[in-house]
Design a protein around this motif. Structure first.
Motif, PDB file in Angstrom:
ATOM      1  N   UNK A 342       3.441 -17.602   9.668  1.00 51.95           N
ATOM      2  CA  UNK A 342       4.454 -17.739   8.617  1.00 51.95           C
ATOM      3  C   UNK A 342       5.426 -16.561   8.683  1.00 51.95           C
ATOM      4  N   UNK A 343       6.346 -16.580   9.681  1.00 52.71           N
ATOM      5  CA  UNK A 343       7.311 -15.484   9.805  1.00 52.71           C
ATOM      6  C   UNK A 343       8.193 -15.340   8.567  1.00 52.71           C
ATOM      7  N   UNK A 344       8.393 -16.435   7.816  1.00 45.32           N
ATOM      8  CA  UNK A 344       9.182 -16.336   6.590  1.00 45.32           C
ATOM      9  C   UNK A 344       8.496 -15.438   5.564  1.00 45.32           C
ATOM     10  N   UNK A 345       7.185 -15.604   5.409  1.00 43.69           N
ATOM     11  CA  UNK A 345       6.418 -14.751   4.485  1.00 43.69           C
ATOM     12  C   UNK A 345       6.423 -13.313   4.998  1.00 43.69           C
ATOM     13  N   UNK A 346       6.230 -13.171   6.300  1.00 37.87           N
ATOM     14  CA  UNK A 346       6.175 -11.837   6.903  1.00 37.87           C
ATOM     15  C   UNK A 346       7.483 -11.076   6.682  1.00 37.87           C
ATOM     16  N   UNK A 347       8.603 -11.741   6.858  1.00 33.94           N
ATOM     17  CA  UNK A 347       9.896 -11.068   6.706  1.00 33.94           C
ATOM     18  C   UNK A 347      10.211 -10.757   5.242  1.00 33.94           C
ATOM     19  N   UNK A 348       9.811 -11.650   4.328  1.00 37.72           N
ATOM     20  CA  UNK A 348       9.976 -11.362   2.896  1.00 37.72           C
ATOM     21  C   UNK A 348       9.177 -10.108   2.525  1.00 37.72           C
ATOM     22  N   UNK A 349       7.967 -10.026   3.054  1.00 37.85           N
ATOM     23  CA  UNK A 349       7.108  -8.879   2.758  1.00 37.85           C
ATOM     24  C   UNK A 349       7.699  -7.597   3.323  1.00 37.85           C
ATOM     25  N   UNK A 350       8.206  -7.664   4.567  1.00 34.46           N
ATOM     26  CA  UNK A 350       8.789  -6.476   5.188  1.00 34.46           C
ATOM     27  C   UNK A 350      10.044  -6.028   4.431  1.00 34.46           C
ATOM     28  N   UNK A 351      10.852  -6.996   4.013  1.00 34.78           N
ATOM     29  CA  UNK A 351      12.076  -6.657   3.260  1.00 34.78           C
ATOM     30  C   UNK A 351      11.719  -5.980   1.937  1.00 34.78           C
ATOM     31  N   UNK A 352      10.659  -6.465   1.295  1.00 29.95           N
ATOM     32  CA  UNK A 352      10.232  -5.869   0.019  1.00 29.95           C
ATOM     33  C   UNK A 352       9.761  -4.434   0.228  1.00 29.95           C
ATOM     34  N   UNK A 353       9.051  -4.194   1.328  1.00 28.27           N
ATOM     35  CA  UNK A 353       8.579  -2.845   1.650  1.00 28.27           C
ATOM     36  C   UNK A 353       9.769  -1.916   1.927  1.00 28.27           C
ATOM     37  N   UNK A 354      10.695  -2.418   2.708  1.00 30.69           N
ATOM     38  CA  UNK A 354      11.888  -1.617   3.038  1.00 30.69           C
ATOM     39  C   UNK A 354      12.695  -1.300   1.781  1.00 30.69           C
ATOM     40  N   UNK A 355      12.921  -2.303   0.957  1.00 34.85           N
ATOM     41  CA  UNK A 355      13.732  -2.116  -0.242  1.00 34.85           C
ATOM     42  C   UNK A 355      13.073  -1.182  -1.246  1.00 34.85           C
ATOM     43  N   UNK A 356      11.744  -1.100  -1.211  1.00 35.54           N
ATOM     44  CA  UNK A 356      11.019  -0.210  -2.126  1.00 35.54           C
ATOM     45  C   UNK A 356      10.986   1.235  -1.627  1.00 35.54           C
ATOM     46  N   UNK A 357      11.541   1.464  -0.438  1.00 30.85           N
ATOM     47  CA  UNK A 357      11.594   2.823   0.111  1.00 30.85           C
ATOM     48  C   UNK A 357      10.293   3.307   0.715  1.00 30.85           C
ATOM     49  N   UNK A 372       5.786  -4.888  -5.504  1.00 33.08           N
ATOM     50  CA  UNK A 372       5.401  -6.084  -6.259  1.00 33.08           C
ATOM     51  C   UNK A 372       5.095  -7.273  -5.349  1.00 33.08           C
ATOM     52  N   UNK A 373       5.920  -7.478  -4.318  1.00 29.45           N
ATOM     53  CA  UNK A 373       5.697  -8.642  -3.452  1.00 29.45           C
ATOM     54  C   UNK A 373       4.395  -8.507  -2.653  1.00 29.45           C
ATOM     55  N   UNK A 476       0.058  -2.638   7.592  1.00 30.98           N
ATOM     56  CA  UNK A 476       0.205  -3.586   8.703  1.00 30.98           C
ATOM     57  C   UNK A 476       1.615  -4.171   8.773  1.00 30.98           C
ATOM     58  N   UNK A 477       2.125  -4.674   7.668  1.00 39.29           N
ATOM     59  CA  UNK A 477       3.428  -5.336   7.667  1.00 39.29           C
ATOM     60  C   UNK A 477       4.561  -4.335   7.870  1.00 39.29           C
ATOM     61  N   UNK A 478       4.394  -3.115   7.352  1.00 39.63           N
ATOM     62  CA  UNK A 478       5.437  -2.100   7.504  1.00 39.63           C
ATOM     63  C   UNK A 478       5.620  -1.682   8.958  1.00 39.63           C
ATOM     64  N   UNK A 479       4.571  -1.782   9.772  1.00 38.78           N
ATOM     65  CA  UNK A 479       4.638  -1.189  11.106  1.00 38.78           C
ATOM     66  C   UNK A 479       4.388  -2.158  12.269  1.00 38.78           C
ATOM     67  N   UNK A 480       4.067  -3.411  11.968  1.00 37.58           N
ATOM     68  CA  UNK A 480       3.892  -4.389  13.039  1.00 37.58           C
ATOM     69  C   UNK A 480       4.563  -5.707  12.674  1.00 37.58           C
ATOM     70  N   UNK A 481       5.102  -6.346  13.714  1.00 40.17           N
ATOM     71  CA  UNK A 481       5.512  -7.743  13.600  1.00 40.17           C
ATOM     72  C   UNK A 481       4.425  -8.544  14.298  1.00 40.17           C
TER      73      UNK A 481
END
Length: 533
Positions: A342-357, A372-373, A476-481
């Motif tokens: 589910x790359x869509x879920x993975x990218x939403x999660x990564x974007x949330x991590x990035x946006x949270x700093x 939160x995500x 995991x999500x912050x550092x791996x695709x």
């Protein structure tokens, strides 16, 4: 030549008489057994009729019992009875019924059943808190464990959660060849889960994946805990339910027909106590010297009330924490597969991590964040895949009432967590994977998540388990695709079709994926600087 011609007349007649006597005895036993089974049915409580002797044990050969019971609830209602051999059990399949019974009559639903295989052979001397019938000893043990696992105390375990998540990433990175190859992620998952149990419980850990096979003590723990999980399986140890089978083991051993060594169950129980005793004595010595690291058993030992516990009761607390690896391993494995497919879920999660700093933070700050995500993703993974689809069974402590039926004391009760987590009254689109259901302002945000049970015997370590999963998912999500294995279909993340067999713990069939570092070689430097220095 016939047998009657070889044997003397009287001997042949005697042999015939003995055979007929045994057949008649077996027939009388079976008739009496069926009368007993019929009388043990609960009046005014619906449920499917089973087969003679075995009851409903083998009426779900094509699918896991939890899914069978969920389907049966459409016909018999949310609460119905089944018969597993000679044991009458009640199955609860809806969130509403679970709340009415486990919360509305919580004291009466607070005990655990005693199983022939697990309690009388494996854990004859000591049982974990989670598998102990309710008594004063269980009450004391649970109170002390809860004190070591409250929110304030769990926050102090953040360095451990960050460490184990970081080590998990190191194992993946050392094997992935910068994402060029698919890898078997099971050894890394196994080390993460075992380390969580050992470090959180005793303050000791597995130094490397290689240690899982090379270190005798760790190899022993892995093997024995695996066997314990099999003996704890409520669906496959048929001697728990069919008394006649209890006579088979000595006969099978006598004639060499048993594949297991003699007294295998008791031997596994003894070996489990031995290594827990070694680890507990080592920790006690460290506590006396003031050299212990923060851990659950250490917190219990420092509690003044621990002086009232016997050695067996202290080990019982440890057994409870070690059992956590049973659910951590498959949950993390399901998560890896889900993110890959589910790359869509993975990218939403990564974007949330990035946006949270979070990407600018060192590893040791991760467990203390609140993205939160990722928090919602963690809850949804536990809900959707719920690895203990039938929660550890409870037993009624006193009589319980349900819509005109009286469920007697000492009746076994199954919470069908799988069915409750798919209850359309509680969750919109329950069969879909939707992390957003747990976000602020979502309709399901305050819904109860049944992966850890409900009521007075709910998993005492649920908050810690959630934090551990949140922390490792964040790393995991912050550092791996993550990419799926070649040729693997979306069926790999189907909670039923993707299962490996029909074991008590729902383990996925898939075990390979590609892990691509998001920042290449920079990951090495980040992993080696947990404080950002």
């Amino acid at each position: 030549m016939e047998l009657s011609e070889v044997l003397p007349p009287n001997t042949f007649e005697l042999l015939q008489y003995i055979i007929l006597l045994h057949i008649a005895g077996l027939a009388i036993y079976l008739i009496q057994n069926e009368v007993t089974r019929y009388r043990s049915r609960i009046k005014n409580l619906p449920g499917p009729l089973g087969w003679p002797v075995v009851g409903n044990l083998f009426q779900h050969r094509d699918v896991i019992p939890a899914e069978t019971y969920r389907r049966w609830s459409f016909r018999y209602g949310p609460v119905f009875q089944i018969q597993l051999g000679n044991t009458t059990a009640v199955v609860i399949n809806s969130a509403r019924a679970a709340k009415q019974l486990f919360l509305g009559q919580s004291h009466a639903m607070n005990s655990r059943p005693t199983f022939y295989v697990f309690h009388k052979k494996v854990s004859k001397a000591v049982t974990s808190i989670g598998t102990s019938p309710w008594d004063e000893s269980c009450k004391r043990r649970r109170k002390l464990a809860a004190g070591a696992l409250n929110r304030t105390r769990v926050d102090t375990y953040a360095p451990i959660l960050n460490l184990e998540a970081r080590e998990f990433l190191k194992d993946l990175y050392s094997a992935c060849r910068d994402g060029a190859v698919e890898i078997d992620f099971r050894p890394a998952v196994k080390r993460f889960s075992l380390n969580l149990s050992l470090t959180l419980n005793y303050g000791t850990r597995v130094s490397s994946v290689k240690s899982l096979t090379d270190d005798p003590l760790l190899s022993e723990i892995i093997y024995v805990e695996g066997e314990i999980s099999k003996f704890r399986d409520t669906g496959k140890n048929y001697a728990n339910y069919i008394p006649l089978l209890r006579y088979w083991e000595p006969l099978a051993q006598l004639f060499g027909l048993d594949a297991q060594p003699k007294n295998h169950a008791a031997d596994i129980g003894r070996r489990r106590l031995e290594y827990n005793d070694i680890l507990l004595e080592k920790l006690k010595d460290e506590v006396r010297r003031g050299e212990d690291k923060p851990c659950i058993q250490g917190a219990v030992l420092r509690d003044p009330e621990s002086a009232t516990l016997t050695r067996e009761e202290l080990i019982s607390v440890s057994l409870s924490m070690m059992a956590g690896a049973d659910s951590n391993q498959p949950t993390l494995s399901w998560a890896c597969l889900l993110l890959a497919h589910r790359p869509d879920i993975q990218e939403k999660a990564y974007s949330a991590i990035r946006d949270a700093g979070v990407l600018s933070l060192p590893s040791n700050a991760y467990a203390s964040t609140k993205v939160e995500y990722i928090d919602a993703l963690t809850k949804e993974i536990s809900r959707y895949f719920v690895v203990l689809k039938l929660a550890l069974p409870k037993a009624t402590y006193t009589d319980v009432t349900w819509q005109g039926a009286t469920i007697p004391a000492n009746t076994m009760v199954f919470l069908n967590s799988w069915a409750c987590n798919r209850d359309p009254e509680l969750f919109t689109e329950p069969d879909s994977f939707i992390p957003e259901r747990w976000l602020k302002d979502a309709s399901n945000i305050h819904a109860h998540q049944f992966a850890f049970g409900i009521g007075g015997r709910m998993c005492v370590a649920s908050h810690l388990a959630h934090n551990a999963l949140y922390t490792v998912f964040l790393h995991l999500i912050a550092h791996f695709r993550i990419l799926p294995a070649e040729g693997e279909t979306i069926e790999a993340i189907d909670p039923i079709k993707g299962l490996k067999g029909m074991a008590f713990v729902g383990t996925p069939r898939g075990w390979r994926a590609r892990f691509v570092p998001r920042e290449g070689e920079k990951l090495t430097a980040w992993l080696e600087s947990p404080d950002g220095s």
